[in-house]
Scaffold this active site. Structure first.
Site, PDB file in Angstrom:
ATOM      1  N   ASP A  68      32.062 132.993 105.838  1.00 22.42           N
ATOM      2  CA  ASP A  68      31.321 132.765 104.600  1.00 22.42           C
ATOM      3  C   ASP A  68      29.843 133.033 104.889  1.00 22.42           C
ATOM      4  OD1 ASP A  68      29.975 131.561 102.346  1.00 22.42           O
ATOM      5  OD2 ASP A  68      31.785 130.398 101.960  1.00 22.42           O
ATOM      6  N   CYS A 108      30.791 132.660  96.536  1.00 22.46           N
ATOM      7  CA  CYS A 108      32.032 132.376  97.258  1.00 22.46           C
ATOM      8  C   CYS A 108      33.308 132.734  96.497  1.00 22.46           C
ATOM      9  CB  CYS A 108      32.064 130.902  97.648  1.00 22.46           C
ATOM     10  SG  CYS A 108      30.696 130.402  98.711  1.00 22.46           S
ATOM     11  N   LYS A 156      39.477 128.071 104.587  1.00 27.03           N
ATOM     12  CA  LYS A 156      38.874 128.233 103.275  1.00 27.03           C
ATOM     13  C   LYS A 156      39.523 129.392 102.522  1.00 27.03           C
ATOM     14  CE  LYS A 156      34.393 128.374 100.954  1.00 27.03           C
ATOM     15  NZ  LYS A 156      32.933 128.306 101.112  1.00 27.03           N
TER      16      LYS A 156
END
Length: 540
Positions: A68, A108, A156
């Site tokens: 990320d 994101c 994630k």
């Protein structure tokens, strides 16, 4: 160095072995008819086994590691000189590196929605971190599973609706109020541990351990190829705890161990435009990100150093995956792909975070290694996250759906590719979330970066010549009307962006009203308790 030709040779050997076995089974079958029919069952089982062996021998395992907020410019020179990333470098030496890879939406959830679905953001209507894909949306992992792959996703994921706090549902509506709201904490650094503290982001390390344990203890017993996805939070800034549970991430945290991996003398201090020269949308972003006050050179350098140290920790997690594949003998039969959802500005253009079309925010890493992938190759073609979907499917021998936006990368990176398929010479990115007061659209070509807003009329566009202005400090839109016209026409052929902007505007309003109604009489109390600092909007 690992020779991937070993795997290519083994594939040929296995294929030849399969052909020989088929011939033997055929001969055995003829003799069976002449002798005992009860042996026919053995022949059938033998043929089924051979067919399964030959089928699976041509399908590699697939491992995707997605971080990320990793700046893609760190995967090649000169950016890679600022921090030690041994495992990214290892992948670059043994695989192919894309020098111009971009996020399809620099935030994101929408960016991951594009990666998982292979479709542009406006097609899936993934407007912000709250509104993304439906939970039953088909992903490339679903396609692999349906074709016989053993699949596992860890860490994630963040591509379905409702996964973030409710603030992501309503923040975008504040772009329509006549004053500015500081939506983020001031970016700060936080030094923790000592020179032996390796595991700073413990959540990511735990999920990395799960991934490597699965590779070491479970994957080797599989009769089918496997696909593993590992999603990391790093190097995304940490949440600033003092600002409450719904605060964003404005803390750059690391330890002395990782800071030693950073070359301070290589850290550039980004140039900033005066406020009066900033584009109005960029000023809005700087203000809402709490970056319009004074910062010392030391503060800026430290923020960037800590960010690079967080990238080094991310690289170490990638290294754990590589080591697990190597130790189990699976590295030569596995396609490994490293990428990120977006980048990190780290105080470039007087901003941190992402949510911008500047290079630090939109440029992502994309490095691929594995059987048949060319080694040490650096590619300048423009690619984006939507290209991962058809790439993975082609590796598995699965036809791509006709409604996806991406194009397979296999013709660019594989040694045995028979032909180069036509692919567009541009990439599209769009942004509709918080910290920007209008929808933003970016079309990148080899020379130009064209950024337009809202309906294309109410907000002036920006145009950067990346061949001569890599820092993106000179908006030359007013000097190249012909280029603007051409690029805007191309953009409109891809997306009717004025209509999309209207759709987003309506969604934001409805989402805010729905949230307000859900609070009923508690709305006033909630508003007073969470009201951010505000100031009058600048003119223009």
């Amino acid at each position: 160095m690992i020779n991937h030709n070993v795997h290519m040779w083994s594939r040929v050997t296995v294929t030849s072995f399969c052909l020989v076995l088929r011939e033997l089974c055929s001969l055995f079958k003829i003799r069976t008819r002449m002798k005992e029919s009860r042996l026919l069952l053995i022949v059938i089982v033998c043929q089924a086994f051979v067919q399964s062996l030959c089928l699976n021998s041509s399908k590699p395992n697939v491992v995707v590691v997605m971080s990320d907020a990793f700046d893609g410019r760190l995967t090649f020179k000169p950016g890679r000189d600022v921090v030690q990333l041994p495992y990214v470098n290892y992948m670059r030496e043994l695989g192919s590196t894309f020098l111009n890879a971009y996020s399809n939406s620099p935030i994101c959830c929408p960016s991951r929605a594009a990666m998982w679905s292979g479709r542009f953001v406006h097609l899936t209507q993934s407007w912000n971190n709250y509104k993304c894909l439906d939970h039953n949306a088909t992903t490339w992992m679903d396609e692999l599973h349906a074709s016989g792959y053993q699949t596992i996703s860890l860490g994630k994921l963040d591509f379905t609706s409702g996964g973030h706090s409710v603030s992501n549902r309503v923040e975008a509506w504040t772009r329509d109020v006549p004053f500015l709201l500081r939506q983020e904490g001031r970016p700060v650094t936080d030094l923790v541990g000592n020179s032996s503290t390796l595991r700073v982001m413990t959540k990511d390390w735990k999920v990395t351990d799960r991934a490597t344990q699965w590779i070491r203890h479970s994957s080797s017993s599989l009769s089918e190829p496997f696909a593993l996805y590992l999603g990391l939070n790093l190097p995304h800034p940490y949440r600033t705890d003092s600002l409450g549970p719904d605060a964003g991430g404005s803390t750059f945290r690391s330890s002395p161990y990782w800071l030693k991996k950073v070359s301070y003398e290589q850290i550039s201090i980004p140039k900033w435009l005066p406020f009066s020269d900033m584009h109005p949308v960029d000023y809005y972003s700087s203000f809402t990100k709490n970056c319009t006050s004074n910062f010392t050179v030391e503060e800026i350098q430290n923020i960037r150093a800590f960010y690079y140290a967080m990238c080094a920790e991310t690289d170490a997690m990638l290294g754990e995956v590589i080591s697990a594949l190597r130790d189990t003998g699976l590295l030569n039969s596995t396609i490994l792909l490293f990428t990120s959802d977006h980048g990190e500005l780290a105080m470039e253009h007087r901003q941190f975070y992402k949510m911008s079309m500047f290079e630090g925010s939109a440029h992502i890493p994309l490095v691929i290694m594995g059987p048949g992938v060319k080694s040490g190759l650096q590619l300048g073609q423009l690619v984006s996250l939507v290209d991962i979907y058809p790439t993975v499917l082609e590796l598995a021998g699965i036809p791509s759906p006709g409604d996806i936006s991406g194009h397979s990368l296999i013709p660019l990176i594989c040694e045995e590719s028979e032909h180069q398929k036509h692919r567009p010479d541009w990439v599209l990115s769009e942004y509709h979330g918080c910290n920007a007061n209008v929808s933003i659209y970016m079309l990148r070509t080899s020379q130009w970066k064209y950024v337009t807003y809202a309906d294309g009329l109410s907000v002036p566009p920006q145009l950067f010549d990346l061949s001569s202005d890599k820092e993106e400090l000179k908006n030359v839109a007013s000097h190249h009307h012909g280029v603007i016209q051409k690029l805007d026409l191309l953009l409109r052929s891809v997306v009717d962006y004025p209509s999309v902007s209207k759709m987003v505007h309506l969604y934001n309003k409805q989402a805010f009203e729905s949230w307000r109604q859900s609070l009923a009489d508690n709305y006033t109390q909630h508003h007073e308790r969470s009201a951010p600092r505000r100031t009058r909007a600048p003119p223009g």
